[in-house]
Design an enzyme around this catalytic site. Structure first.
Site, short mmCIF file in Angstrom:
data_model
loop_
_atom_site.label_atom_id
_atom_site.label_comp_id
_atom_site.label_asym_id
_atom_site.label_seq_id
_atom_site.Cartn_x
_atom_site.Cartn_y
_atom_site.Cartn_z
N TYR A 128 -1.38 -7.80 -5.41
CA TYR A 128 -0.25 -8.03 -6.31
C TYR A 128 -0.56 -9.20 -7.24
O TYR A 128 -0.94 -10.28 -6.80
CB TYR A 128 1.01 -8.30 -5.49
CG TYR A 128 1.73 -7.04 -5.05
CD1 TYR A 128 1.10 -5.81 -5.07
CD2 TYR A 128 3.05 -7.10 -4.62
CE1 TYR A 128 1.76 -4.66 -4.68
CE2 TYR A 128 3.73 -5.96 -4.22
CZ TYR A 128 3.08 -4.74 -4.25
OH TYR A 128 3.74 -3.60 -3.87
N ASP B 230 9.29 7.57 -0.92
CA ASP B 230 8.60 7.25 -2.16
C ASP B 230 7.17 7.78 -2.09
O ASP B 230 6.39 7.36 -1.24
CB ASP B 230 8.60 5.73 -2.36
CG ASP B 230 8.01 5.31 -3.69
OD1 ASP B 230 7.53 6.18 -4.45
OD2 ASP B 230 8.04 4.09 -3.99
N LYS C 37 7.24 4.87 2.52
CA LYS C 37 6.20 5.44 1.66
C LYS C 37 5.66 6.72 2.29
O LYS C 37 5.39 6.76 3.50
CB LYS C 37 5.06 4.44 1.48
CG LYS C 37 5.47 3.16 0.76
CD LYS C 37 5.76 3.41 -0.71
CE LYS C 37 6.07 2.12 -1.44
NZ LYS C 37 6.24 2.31 -2.90
N GLU D 149 16.17 -2.52 -5.13
CA GLU D 149 15.07 -2.68 -4.18
C GLU D 149 14.79 -4.15 -3.89
O GLU D 149 14.93 -5.03 -4.75
CB GLU D 149 13.80 -2.03 -4.76
CG GLU D 149 12.62 -2.05 -3.80
CD GLU D 149 11.44 -1.24 -4.29
OE1 GLU D 149 10.64 -0.80 -3.45
OE2 GLU D 149 11.32 -1.04 -5.52
N GLU E 18 11.29 9.42 -4.40
CA GLU E 18 10.95 8.60 -5.57
C GLU E 18 9.57 8.97 -6.10
O GLU E 18 8.64 9.19 -5.32
CB GLU E 18 11.00 7.14 -5.15
CG GLU E 18 10.75 6.13 -6.25
CD GLU E 18 11.00 4.72 -5.76
OE1 GLU E 18 10.34 3.80 -6.27
OE2 GLU E 18 11.85 4.53 -4.86
N SER F 127 0.82 -1.21 0.00
CA SER F 127 0.00 0.00 0.00
C SER F 127 0.85 1.26 0.00
O SER F 127 1.86 1.34 0.69
CB SER F 127 -0.92 0.00 1.22
OG SER F 127 -0.20 -0.18 2.42
N ASP F 128 0.43 2.25 -0.79
CA ASP F 128 1.12 3.53 -0.82
C ASP F 128 0.10 4.64 -1.01
O ASP F 128 -1.11 4.40 -0.97
CB ASP F 128 2.20 3.55 -1.91
CG ASP F 128 1.64 3.32 -3.31
OD1 ASP F 128 0.73 4.06 -3.72
OD2 ASP F 128 2.13 2.41 -4.01
N HIS G 23 13.62 -0.77 -9.70
CA HIS G 23 12.38 -1.03 -8.99
C HIS G 23 12.17 -2.54 -8.91
O HIS G 23 12.41 -3.26 -9.87
CB HIS G 23 11.21 -0.40 -9.75
CG HIS G 23 9.86 -0.80 -9.24
ND1 HIS G 23 8.95 -1.50 -10.00
CD2 HIS G 23 9.27 -0.60 -8.04
CE1 HIS G 23 7.84 -1.70 -9.30
NE2 HIS G 23 8.02 -1.17 -8.11
N GLU H 8 9.91 3.51 -12.53
CA GLU H 8 9.14 2.27 -12.51
C GLU H 8 7.89 2.33 -13.38
O GLU H 8 7.40 1.29 -13.82
CB GLU H 8 8.77 1.88 -11.09
CG GLU H 8 7.72 2.74 -10.43
CD GLU H 8 7.41 2.30 -9.00
OE1 GLU H 8 6.37 1.67 -8.80
OE2 GLU H 8 8.22 2.59 -8.10
N LYS I 184 13.45 2.18 2.83
CA LYS I 184 12.58 3.12 2.11
C LYS I 184 11.22 3.22 2.79
O LYS I 184 10.65 2.21 3.21
CB LYS I 184 12.40 2.71 0.65
CG LYS I 184 11.70 3.79 -0.18
CD LYS I 184 11.85 3.54 -1.67
CE LYS I 184 10.92 2.45 -2.16
NZ LYS I 184 11.09 2.20 -3.60
#
Length: 443
Positions: free
Chosen positions: A34, A250, A222, A386, A276, A25-26, A355, A305, A220
């Site tokens: 996915y 990101d 989000k 990553e 990002e 989740s972002d 990515h 990406e 990293k």
């Protein structure tokens, strides 16, 4: 000897219900499942080998990619594999230049994702027939053969075929030593597994603590949904990892250009190496403006990406719009197009930090970045790949991480093959997992 006529192409809609746990989740993709359009190529060769290809999706829409793969199938069926790889540039252009299909591209969007899935399967089968992992197949190719796989159309103003050959020839020096270095120590990685936007603080703390114990030094986070929440979460992570370890952020395309500069100015106290995808992946000049504004704060811009093709990367490099270039093994036209981007990045001296994550992205991109170090960039300065620690159990040849580094795959192929039972159970909508979930939702 590469051989066999393609006798069958099948494609499967495979989805994993990752949204149930907030995984992935972002700020823009709040509930991803996915998924992958999963291609299987079979030939009439007696060896019985199959090629497996993937393109990554987030659930809904995978069925559209499956349709696009089937639309491309006539360009692949009954073709001789030896003839395909013998003129790989021509085959790539055949797939991307269909006089009717290209209208729904060209070389971008759903049709390009489908192209990637098909070509990834071809590369997997080629490497298997040669008995080599894909990275080794590429490393062992002479410069002229490598370059013959690339379509240079639209990028010759930045990179010609001869320039590409010269870059590869110059990188021949020290190749053997760099290959030995990779086999011994692997390619440095960073983790995104700890700080998905949908994770509660307790989960974030637990995963961050576990990652530190496992030796991770690059993390990293989000960001982008709520500034005060970002400040709180970034402070939490920075306090946990300490001042010496590397932190990236990101935003997954959440902001307009002025908003990105303002937001990141307020997050600068946490010393991020990069931000990002701060804005639309199509906005080259916007990325350039953000990059220029954040440079005095020591924050670089990373993107790639969701860059459609080599042309977008060409323009990002020309505009000095990014400090870190992020290739994707399934967004671009497979290995072929990624080769052109790796070479352009080398010419502009921009580090490539791929990515990964998703379904199979770690498995695929490890081959490209290991090849890049051995045969193109010859450097690990400001470079890392990553890593996301989920769904690897569904692959026959999952990634191997040791001491926060990707260890080079040893099995022949592109590491794209999934376990038959995983495909069967997660096929949408008739797999066992989805039958149960959809039935429960219906009630």
């Amino acid at each position: 000897m590469v051989h066999g006529r393609v006798s069958r192409l099948s494609v499967h809609d495979v989805r994993f219900p990752t949204s149930l746990g907030g995984h992935g989740s972002d700020a823009m993709h709040t509930d991803p499942d996915y998924s992958a359009a999963y291609v299987v190529l079979e030939t009439d060769a007696e060896d019985g080998l199959k090629g497996y290809g993937i393109t990554f999706t987030l659930g809904r829409g995978t069925e559209v990619v499956v349709c696009a793969v089937n639309a491309l199938a006539p360009h692949v069926l009954n073709k001789d594999l030896g003839e395909i790889v013998g003129d790989f540039r021509g085959f790539y252009r055949q797939l991307t230049s269909d006089g009717q299909l290209r209208w729904i591209g060209p070389e971008k969007g759903v049709v390009h994702l489908a192209t990637a899935a098909v070509l990834n399967a071809v590369w997997d089968l080629w490497a298997k027939q040669e008995g080599k992992p894909l990275w080794k197949l590429l490393v062992d190719m002479d410069p002229r053969t490598l370059v013959s796989c690339i379509d240079f159309r639209y990028i010759t103003d930045v990179l010609t075929e001869e320039e590409a050959c010269e870059i590869l020839r110059q990188s021949q020096v020290g190749k053997k030593e760099r290959e030995e270095q990779m086999l011994a120590h692997g390619y440095p990685a960073y983790t995104t597994s700890c700080a998905w936007l949908g994770y509660p603080d307790a989960t974030l703390k637990q995963l961050c603590s576990e990652a530190l114990k496992d030796g991770w030094t690059r993390f990293k986070v989000k960001v982008g949904a709520d500034l005060q929440d970002d400040i709180r979460r970034c402070r939490l992570v920075r306090n946990m990892i300490g001042p010496e370890k590397t932190l990236m952020m990101d935003a997954n395309q959440r902001w307009d250009v002025p908003e990105a500069v303002e937001w990141m100015t307020k997050l600068a106290e946490f010393k991020p190496l990069w931000i990002e995808e701060p804005t639309s992946p199509d906005d080259i000049l916007g990325h350039a403006a953000i990059s220029k504004a954040l440079a005095p704060l020591g924050i670089g811009v990373a993107t790639g990406e969701q860059c459609h093709n080599r042309v977008i990367f060409k323009q990002l490099l020309q505009a000095k719009a990014l400090k870190f270039l992020q290739i994707d093994s399934c967004r671009l036209g497979s290995v072929n197009e990624n080769l052109s981007v790796l070479l352009m990045a080398k010419k502009f001296e921009i580090p490539v930090c791929p990515h990964a994550g998703g379904v199979g992205l770690c498995e695929l991109v490890q081959h490209l970045i290991i090849f890049d170090f051995i045969s193109v960039s010859a450097s690990l300065q400001d470079r890392m790949c990553e890593y996301v620690d989920h769904l690897h159990e569904h692959f026959k040849y999952p990634v191997l991480i040791r001491e926060a580094a990707y260890m080079p795959p040893k099995d022949a192929g592109y590491s794209t093959e999934m376990k038959e039972d995983s495909v069967k159970r997660h096929r949408y909508p008739d797999g066992e997992v989805w039958k149960k979930l959809l039935s429960a939702q219906g009630n």
